[in-house]
Design a protein around this motif. Structure first.
Motif, PDB file in Angstrom:
ATOM      1  N   HIS A 291      69.590  19.666   7.888  1.00 14.10           N
ATOM      2  CA  HIS A 291      69.177  18.540   7.048  1.00 14.10           C
ATOM      3  C   HIS A 291      68.545  17.492   7.960  1.00 14.10           C
ATOM      4  N   LEU A 292      67.361  17.033   7.599  1.00 12.04           N
ATOM      5  CA  LEU A 292      66.537  16.224   8.491  1.00 12.04           C
ATOM      6  C   LEU A 292      66.147  14.901   7.858  1.00 12.04           C
ATOM      7  N   LEU A 293      66.251  13.828   8.660  1.00  4.98           N
ATOM      8  CA  LEU A 293      65.668  12.531   8.336  1.00  4.98           C
ATOM      9  C   LEU A 293      64.801  12.079   9.501  1.00  4.98           C
ATOM     10  N   LEU A 294      63.671  11.446   9.183  1.00  3.72           N
ATOM     11  CA  LEU A 294      62.756  10.933  10.184  1.00  3.72           C
ATOM     12  C   LEU A 294      62.474   9.462   9.906  1.00  3.72           C
ATOM     13  N   PHE A 295      62.413   8.682  10.981  1.00  2.07           N
ATOM     14  CA  PHE A 295      62.060   7.267  10.910  1.00  2.07           C
ATOM     15  C   PHE A 295      60.996   6.991  11.970  1.00  2.07           C
ATOM     16  N   ALA A 296      60.021   6.141  11.648  1.00  6.76           N
ATOM     17  CA  ALA A 296      59.116   5.659  12.680  1.00  6.76           C
ATOM     18  C   ALA A 296      59.934   4.861  13.690  1.00  6.76           C
ATOM     19  N   ARG A 297      59.852   5.255  14.947  1.00 12.90           N
ATOM     20  CA  ARG A 297      60.672   4.596  15.972  1.00 12.90           C
ATOM     21  C   ARG A 297      60.312   3.118  16.069  1.00 12.90           C
ATOM     22  N   ASP A 298      61.339   2.287  16.066  1.00 10.43           N
ATOM     23  CA  ASP A 298      61.227   0.824  16.123  1.00 10.43           C
ATOM     24  C   ASP A 298      60.676   0.227  14.834  1.00 10.43           C
ATOM     25  N   ARG A 299      60.386   1.045  13.833  1.00  8.78           N
ATOM     26  CA  ARG A 299      59.959   0.560  12.519  1.00  8.78           C
ATOM     27  C   ARG A 299      60.690   1.368  11.448  1.00  8.78           C
ATOM     28  N   PRO A 300      62.016   1.260  11.364  1.00  8.81           N
ATOM     29  CA  PRO A 300      62.777   2.165  10.502  1.00  8.81           C
ATOM     30  C   PRO A 300      62.517   1.987   9.018  1.00  8.81           C
ATOM     31  N   TRP A 301      61.809   0.915   8.654  1.00  8.54           N
ATOM     32  CA  TRP A 301      61.439   0.760   7.243  1.00  8.54           C
ATOM     33  C   TRP A 301      60.369   1.786   6.835  1.00  8.54           C
ATOM     34  N   GLU A 302      59.682   2.384   7.830  1.00  4.79           N
ATOM     35  CA  GLU A 302      58.798   3.513   7.513  1.00  4.79           C
ATOM     36  C   GLU A 302      59.570   4.787   7.813  1.00  4.79           C
ATOM     37  N   ARG A 303      59.865   5.552   6.802  1.00  8.35           N
ATOM     38  CA  ARG A 303      60.774   6.688   6.946  1.00  8.35           C
ATOM     39  C   ARG A 303      60.309   7.854   6.077  1.00  8.35           C
ATOM     40  N   LEU A 304      60.914   8.991   6.312  1.00  7.30           N
ATOM     41  CA  LEU A 304      60.591  10.177   5.526  1.00  7.30           C
ATOM     42  C   LEU A 304      60.749   9.893   4.034  1.00  7.30           C
ATOM     43  N   ASN A 305      59.745  10.267   3.266  1.00  8.28           N
ATOM     44  CA  ASN A 305      59.801  10.140   1.822  1.00  8.28           C
ATOM     45  C   ASN A 305      59.605  11.540   1.242  1.00  8.28           C
ATOM     46  N   ALA A 306      60.700  12.160   0.813  1.00  5.77           N
ATOM     47  CA  ALA A 306      60.635  13.533   0.313  1.00  5.77           C
ATOM     48  C   ALA A 306      59.773  13.616  -0.933  1.00  5.77           C
ATOM     49  N   ALA A 307      59.864  12.616  -1.807  1.00  3.61           N
ATOM     50  CA  ALA A 307      59.080  12.636  -3.047  1.00  3.61           C
ATOM     51  C   ALA A 307      57.586  12.599  -2.760  1.00  3.61           C
ATOM     52  N   ASP A 308      57.152  11.723  -1.852  1.00  3.64           N
ATOM     53  CA  ASP A 308      55.729  11.662  -1.522  1.00  3.64           C
ATOM     54  C   ASP A 308      55.284  12.901  -0.753  1.00  3.64           C
ATOM     55  N   THR A 309      56.157  13.449   0.079  1.00 10.47           N
ATOM     56  CA  THR A 309      55.834  14.690   0.787  1.00 10.47           C
ATOM     57  C   THR A 309      55.475  15.793  -0.202  1.00 10.47           C
ATOM     58  N   VAL A 310      56.204  15.870  -1.297  1.00 13.70           N
ATOM     59  CA  VAL A 310      55.942  16.862  -2.346  1.00 13.70           C
ATOM     60  C   VAL A 310      54.726  16.463  -3.179  1.00 13.70           C
ATOM     61  N   LYS A 311      54.714  15.225  -3.640  1.00  8.46           N
ATOM     62  CA  LYS A 311      53.713  14.772  -4.612  1.00  8.46           C
ATOM     63  C   LYS A 311      52.311  14.762  -4.026  1.00  8.46           C
ATOM     64  N   VAL A 312      52.151  14.163  -2.848  1.00 12.44           N
ATOM     65  CA  VAL A 312      50.823  14.005  -2.269  1.00 12.44           C
ATOM     66  C   VAL A 312      50.200  15.366  -1.952  1.00 12.44           C
ATOM     67  N   GLN A 313      51.019  16.342  -1.556  1.00 13.89           N
ATOM     68  CA  GLN A 313      50.497  17.652  -1.161  1.00 13.89           C
ATOM     69  C   GLN A 313      50.509  18.681  -2.295  1.00 13.89           C
TER      70      GLN A 313
ATOM     71  N   GLY B 199      71.200   1.609  15.158  1.00 10.91           N
ATOM     72  CA  GLY B 199      71.214   0.316  14.502  1.00 10.91           C
ATOM     73  C   GLY B 199      70.902   0.371  13.027  1.00 10.91           C
ATOM     74  N   LEU B 200      71.021   1.557  12.414  1.00  5.50           N
ATOM     75  CA  LEU B 200      70.731   1.734  10.995  1.00  5.50           C
ATOM     76  C   LEU B 200      72.030   1.851  10.214  1.00  5.50           C
ATOM     77  N   THR B 201      71.957   1.561   8.923  1.00  2.55           N
ATOM     78  CA  THR B 201      73.126   1.609   8.068  1.00  2.55           C
ATOM     79  C   THR B 201      72.895   2.570   6.905  1.00  2.55           C
ATOM     80  N   ARG B 202      73.906   2.683   6.058  1.00  8.57           N
ATOM     81  CA  ARG B 202      73.822   3.537   4.872  1.00  8.57           C
ATOM     82  C   ARG B 202      72.611   3.187   4.016  1.00  8.57           C
ATOM     83  N   ARG B 203      72.283   1.922   3.932  1.00  4.04           N
ATOM     84  CA  ARG B 203      71.158   1.477   3.097  1.00  4.04           C
ATOM     85  C   ARG B 203      69.821   1.977   3.620  1.00  4.04           C
ATOM     86  N   ASP B 204      69.772   2.377   4.901  1.00  5.41           N
ATOM     87  CA  ASP B 204      68.518   2.852   5.498  1.00  5.41           C
ATOM     88  C   ASP B 204      68.277   4.338   5.258  1.00  5.41           C
ATOM     89  N   LEU B 205      69.227   5.050   4.654  1.00  4.38           N
ATOM     90  CA  LEU B 205      69.145   6.504   4.568  1.00  4.38           C
ATOM     91  C   LEU B 205      68.511   6.948   3.254  1.00  4.38           C
TER      92      LEU B 205
END
Length: 265
Positions: free
Chosen positions: A67-89, A159-165
């Motif tokens: 199970h994988l999660l990705l975050f832009a390093r030092d910009r964790p507000w940009e993160r993997l979006n499974a819905a857009d990964t499916v929808k856009v492609q 430095g991330l919390t549950r809300r960031d996942l």
């Protein structure tokens, strides 16, 4: 060796130097690699990776589920979006040539090779509540840890919390959508399957190796996951992956423009 005193405990701890276990990181990583680790079933790991790094995941036993999660390093507000990964492609099924996208329309990672074809973008990972109901315990220290709880531990190291996942995706256990909308668990392709991802931005990577939520087996069953990463180069214009579809060209162009403007490329 007695450990009832500080000196005894110290001597015991030092005696463990060089000991090996089936599942553990290799420090330092072997030559040519920047990350080498075997993750136990029910375990987790995490790392920051440079842009261009190639991350290879392997399922030696046929029972891993990464199970994988990705975050832009030092910009964790940009993160993997499974819905857009499916929808856009226009595709719910991961495989070689697919991109892992953020909700900013940018590429976090590309899937450059895949010998499994059994992956899932739809179900996310397991929760403490679900694992407690199924196995009697879902706590991260218990015998049947939930993926969500392990992600919380991994996230805290950055430095991330549950809300960031956000919802995660998973590799090596497949799910298909039936015509009536129900989900069919297709399981593993075979022992020895591998997936290689390329970091298209500097990334923070979180991995939880736990059974898939739809795995029908009564027992908590999860094999080891092998993780290897080596330096590489990000995808550039003219690469077949860049030009695969109009959507991929736009996503890569968005990524290159953003990274160049920020002095990151």
């Amino acid at each position: 060796m007695a450990t009832g005193t500080t000196y005894g405990a110290r001597d015991h701890a030092r005696a463990q130097e060089g000991a090996r276990a089936e599942a553990m990181p290799v420090v330092p990583a072997p030559e040519g690699l920047v990350w080498a680790e075997t993750v136990a079933g029910g375990g987790y790991t995490h790392r920051t990776l440079a842009r261009g790094t190639e991350l290879r995941l392997a399922d030696p036993t046929g029972d891993a589920c990464a199970h994988l999660l990705l975050f832009a390093r030092d910009r964790p507000w940009e993160r993997l979006n499974a819905a857009d990964t499916v929808k856009v492609q226009w595709n719910a099924y991961l495989g070689a040539g697919r991109l892992l996208l953020s909700d900013q329309g940018r590429v976090l990672a590309s899937l450059v090779s895949d010998t499994s074809g059994r992956h899932d973008t739809l179900c996310g990972t397991s929760t403490v509540v679900r694992n407690t109901a199924r196995y009697g315990d879902g706590s991260p220290q218990g015998p049947s840890p939930a993926g969500r709880a392990l992600f919380e531990l991994a996230a805290a190291k950055h430095g991330l919390t549950r809300r960031d996942l956000p919802p995660s995706i998973s590799f090596f256990k497949g799910v298909r959508v039936e015509p009536d909308g129900s989900l069919e668990f297709t399981g593993s392709a075979a022992p020895g399957a591998t997936v290689t991802l390329r970091a298209e931005q500097p990334l923070t990577v979180l991995l939880a190796n736990v059974p898939h939520p739809l795995d029908p087996r009564a027992a908590y069953t999860c094999g080891v996951l092998d993780v290897r990463a080596r330096p590489g180069r990000p995808t550039g214009p003219g690469d077949p992956l860049w030009d695969d579809t109009p959507e991929s060209r736009r996503a890569f162009a968005n990524t290159a423009e953003f990274l160049t403007a920020g002095g990151l490329a």
